[in-house]
Motif scaffolding. Sequence first.
Motif, short mmCIF file in Angstrom:
data_model
loop_
_atom_site.label_atom_id
_atom_site.label_comp_id
_atom_site.label_asym_id
_atom_site.label_seq_id
_atom_site.Cartn_x
_atom_site.Cartn_y
_atom_site.Cartn_z
N GLY A 128 0.80 -1.22 0.00
CA GLY A 128 0.00 0.00 0.00
C GLY A 128 0.83 1.27 0.00
O GLY A 128 0.30 2.37 0.15
N ASN A 129 2.13 1.13 -0.21
CA ASN A 129 3.05 2.28 -0.20
C ASN A 129 3.19 2.84 -1.62
O ASN A 129 4.26 2.77 -2.23
CB ASN A 129 4.41 1.85 0.34
CG ASN A 129 5.42 2.96 0.30
OD1 ASN A 129 5.08 4.13 0.25
ND2 ASN A 129 6.70 2.58 0.31
N TYR A 130 2.12 3.40 -2.14
CA TYR A 130 2.13 3.86 -3.53
C TYR A 130 3.14 4.98 -3.78
O TYR A 130 3.64 5.12 -4.88
CB TYR A 130 0.72 4.27 -3.97
CG TYR A 130 -0.13 3.09 -4.37
CD1 TYR A 130 -0.40 2.84 -5.70
CD2 TYR A 130 -0.64 2.21 -3.42
CE1 TYR A 130 -1.18 1.76 -6.08
CE2 TYR A 130 -1.41 1.13 -3.78
CZ TYR A 130 -1.67 0.90 -5.12
OH TYR A 130 -2.43 -0.18 -5.49
N THR A 131 3.45 5.77 -2.76
CA THR A 131 4.47 6.82 -2.97
C THR A 131 5.84 6.19 -3.24
O THR A 131 6.69 6.82 -3.84
CB THR A 131 4.56 7.78 -1.77
OG1 THR A 131 4.86 7.05 -0.60
CG2 THR A 131 3.26 8.56 -1.61
N GLY A 132 6.02 4.95 -2.83
CA GLY A 132 7.26 4.24 -3.14
C GLY A 132 7.45 4.00 -4.63
O GLY A 132 8.57 3.72 -5.08
N LEU A 133 6.38 4.14 -5.41
CA LEU A 133 6.50 3.97 -6.86
C LEU A 133 7.37 5.03 -7.50
O LEU A 133 7.94 4.81 -8.56
CB LEU A 133 5.11 3.96 -7.51
CG LEU A 133 4.21 2.79 -7.14
CD1 LEU A 133 2.82 2.98 -7.75
CD2 LEU A 133 4.82 1.47 -7.57
N TYR A 134 7.50 6.19 -6.84
CA TYR A 134 8.36 7.25 -7.39
C TYR A 134 9.80 6.77 -7.56
O TYR A 134 10.51 7.25 -8.44
CB TYR A 134 8.35 8.49 -6.49
CG TYR A 134 7.08 9.30 -6.55
CD1 TYR A 134 6.70 9.96 -7.72
CD2 TYR A 134 6.27 9.40 -5.43
CE1 TYR A 134 5.54 10.69 -7.76
CE2 TYR A 134 5.11 10.15 -5.47
CZ TYR A 134 4.74 10.79 -6.64
OH TYR A 134 3.58 11.53 -6.68
N SER A 135 10.25 5.85 -6.73
CA SER A 135 11.63 5.38 -6.83
C SER A 135 11.78 4.22 -7.81
O SER A 135 12.90 3.76 -8.05
CB SER A 135 12.14 4.96 -5.45
OG SER A 135 11.44 3.81 -4.99
N LEU A 136 10.67 3.75 -8.39
CA LEU A 136 10.72 2.58 -9.27
C LEU A 136 10.30 2.86 -10.70
O LEU A 136 10.69 2.13 -11.61
CB LEU A 136 9.80 1.49 -8.71
CG LEU A 136 10.03 1.06 -7.27
CD1 LEU A 136 8.92 0.11 -6.82
CD2 LEU A 136 11.39 0.43 -7.11
#
Length: 147
Positions: A31-39
């Motif tokens: 649920g850590n969608y903000t983590g998508l910025y690093s991917l």
Amino acid sequence: MTSSSAHHEALVDKDALRELISRFGFTVDSGNYTGLYSLLSEEVVMEIDERMVIHGVENLVRMGDKPVWGATQHLYTDVVPDVAGNRATILANLVAIHVQKGKPSEHYDFGARYKFEAERADDGSWWLSRIVITKLWESGNDQQMFE
């Protein structure tokens, strides 16, 4: 570059790409969608079975603002990267489980083939630039996905 060092570099790239795919699934499932910025690249495109096309990392991150499932689990297997310089294609199989909120016995599941495209960043890391999901089978109701 010697043959040995070129082989080593290819193995390092393939390992980094496999980890990128694992991190993508884990990030979404946690649920850590903000983590998508690093991917993901800023201009990433995700296509889901020609039914949905999402453009840009911002739109993918925003999907996390309104979670439609109580829990998800994306299980990748047979992850096969093919590196060509600063670009790569990664093929993978997936089984995805989507559990309804408050109703763990009700879920939507599917099996799919993924085709990821990746680009090498200036610092040598990899970003996903395109994600194409082709479903092979499905079970349950997927209406929540497309509301």
